[in-house]
Design an enzyme around this catalytic site. Sequence first.
Site, PDB file in Angstrom:
ATOM      1  N   ARG A   1       0.998  -0.486  -0.149  1.00 53.78           N
ATOM      2  CA  ARG A   1       0.257  -0.163   0.187  1.00 53.78           C
ATOM      3  C   ARG A   1       0.774   1.512  -0.028  1.00 53.78           C
ATOM      4  O   ARG A   1       1.127   2.241  -1.463  1.00 53.78           O
ATOM      5  CB  ARG A   1      -1.265  -0.192   1.129  1.00 53.78           C
ATOM      6  CG  ARG A   1      -1.895   1.222   1.154  1.00 53.78           C
ATOM      7  CD  ARG A   1      -2.124   2.550   1.174  1.00 53.78           C
ATOM      8  NE  ARG A   1      -1.861   2.523   2.320  1.00 53.78           N
ATOM      9  CZ  ARG A   1      -0.926   4.104   3.283  1.00 53.78           C
ATOM     10  NH1 ARG A   1      -0.914   4.927   2.565  1.00 53.78           N
ATOM     11  NH2 ARG A   1      -0.145   3.409   4.004  1.00 53.78           N
ATOM     12  N   ASP A   2       1.126   1.662   0.797  1.00 54.60           N
ATOM     13  CA  ASP A   2       2.369   3.125   1.293  1.00 54.60           C
ATOM     14  C   ASP A   2       3.513   2.760   0.569  1.00 54.60           C
ATOM     15  O   ASP A   2       3.986   3.888  -0.427  1.00 54.60           O
ATOM     16  CB  ASP A   2       3.056   3.114   2.059  1.00 54.60           C
ATOM     17  CG  ASP A   2       3.323   4.094   2.766  1.00 54.60           C
ATOM     18  OD1 ASP A   2       3.094   5.328   2.333  1.00 54.60           O
ATOM     19  OD2 ASP A   2       3.511   4.480   4.160  1.00 54.60           O
TER      20      ASP A   2
ATOM     21  N   HIS B   1       5.480   3.903  12.214  1.00 55.58           N
ATOM     22  CA  HIS B   1       5.810   4.071  10.968  1.00 55.58           C
ATOM     23  C   HIS B   1       6.761   4.802  10.477  1.00 55.58           C
ATOM     24  O   HIS B   1       6.181   6.436  11.434  1.00 55.58           O
ATOM     25  CB  HIS B   1       4.613   4.594  10.498  1.00 55.58           C
ATOM     26  CG  HIS B   1       4.255   4.608   9.312  1.00 55.58           C
ATOM     27  ND1 HIS B   1       4.034   3.268   8.259  1.00 55.58           N
ATOM     28  CD2 HIS B   1       5.117   5.231   8.522  1.00 55.58           C
ATOM     29  CE1 HIS B   1       3.604   3.745   7.068  1.00 55.58           C
ATOM     30  NE2 HIS B   1       4.880   4.238   6.919  1.00 55.58           N
TER      31      HIS B   1
ATOM     32  N   HIS C   1       9.744   6.578   8.169  1.00 58.21           N
ATOM     33  CA  HIS C   1      10.551   7.410   6.792  1.00 58.21           C
ATOM     34  C   HIS C   1      11.850   7.681   7.321  1.00 58.21           C
ATOM     35  O   HIS C   1      12.116   8.340   8.201  1.00 58.21           O
ATOM     36  CB  HIS C   1       9.462   7.698   5.970  1.00 58.21           C
ATOM     37  CG  HIS C   1       8.508   7.304   5.415  1.00 58.21           C
ATOM     38  ND1 HIS C   1       8.202   7.524   4.132  1.00 58.21           N
ATOM     39  CD2 HIS C   1       7.187   7.420   6.209  1.00 58.21           C
ATOM     40  CE1 HIS C   1       6.556   7.547   4.010  1.00 58.21           C
ATOM     41  NE2 HIS C   1       6.204   6.540   5.284  1.00 58.21           N
TER      42      HIS C   1
ATOM     43  N   CYS D   1       4.789  10.058   0.235  1.00 60.83           N
ATOM     44  CA  CYS D   1       3.822  10.107   0.450  1.00 60.83           C
ATOM     45  C   CYS D   1       3.330  10.389  -0.691  1.00 60.83           C
ATOM     46  O   CYS D   1       4.474  12.261  -0.988  1.00 60.83           O
ATOM     47  CB  CYS D   1       3.205  10.954   1.553  1.00 60.83           C
ATOM     48  SG  CYS D   1       2.012  11.800   0.777  1.00 60.83           S
TER      49      CYS D   1
ATOM     50  N   ASN E   1      10.163   4.812   2.865  1.00 60.32           N
ATOM     51  CA  ASN E   1       9.417   4.436   5.349  1.00 60.32           C
ATOM     52  C   ASN E   1      11.277   3.157   4.713  1.00 60.32           C
ATOM     53  O   ASN E   1      12.092   3.525   4.006  1.00 60.32           O
ATOM     54  CB  ASN E   1       8.667   2.652   4.640  1.00 60.32           C
ATOM     55  CG  ASN E   1       7.464   3.728   4.609  1.00 60.32           C
ATOM     56  OD1 ASN E   1       6.590   3.891   4.991  1.00 60.32           O
ATOM     57  ND2 ASN E   1       6.899   3.524   2.507  1.00 60.32           N
TER      58      ASN E   1
END
Length: 317
Positions: free
Chosen positions: A20-21, A212, A214, A245, A254
Amino acid sequence: MGQRIAGFPDTVIITEVGPRDGLQSEAEFIPTAQKIALIQSLLDAGLRRFEITSFVSPRAVPQMRDAAEVMAAFRDRDDAHLTALVPNLRGASAAIEAGVDAMVLFASASESHNRKNVNRSRAESLAGFAEIARLAEGSGTALQGAIATAFGCPFEGDVALSAVLDQAKAYRDLGMTHITLGDTTGMATPALVIDWVQALAEALPGVEFALHFHNTRGVGLACAYAGLSQGVRHYESSIGGLGGCPFVPRATGNVATEDLAYFLEESGVETGTDLDRLIEAAALAEHLVGRELPGQIMKAGPRLKTASMDSVRTANG
């Protein structure tokens, strides 16, 4: 496995967010079959928790237009916990129909990023979440919360701890007991992580927090170290360091899952993963996106991986 560092938990649970990300900002559509192959390779490497897709408008995030098809390939796996990001009631209905184990509701701690990310004010996002919570309660689908820009905003700079606390409390009041603090723009520092985790744990006993990070400024694993020192057991990462993002300037990927797993295992923390297979999955991710990814362990290998002396030249003189 390395010697455990004092104060660290014995085990850590990694949630893989690459599907997803990691993929959401890719300009070229990754075919559904290739996404499924990547997820399968991650399952083969021992990962069992995934943020597998997001049920968002295809106009906003075209890469996620096959969310239902990706979920369909894995919804019968009883050994995996599959979550999906949902921004609104329509997305929540689609996620429930697709059979997700939990829906992740997300809003930013900063007003400006929330408007860029979902085109709503923070108050509007939270009001919409109340409707989703009622829908989820009737369906039996669990809810998780995610706070984007929890450690800083690219438009506003520092984000107040009070804003993060207020949002976490709003999530808790909607029944969420698992909340992720998202370092959307890589603005976290170890000191901030320690302060935020301590304050949130004191204010919200019984809530399980995930981190989470990055690696935008190269301190992603240092921030994970800070979280571990406070007993945090849940971390999110992306295979190969995929991601960033799409609604943030200068966004980078990430923390790489294989780098995180290596760091944890060498710190004496069990992850349940196979590092060699994670490296294979990172190579597959790199092949799918057609460019070099920032993960380091996929290039260097584990620290005790040796080479023959004939593999490098001998210095002259």
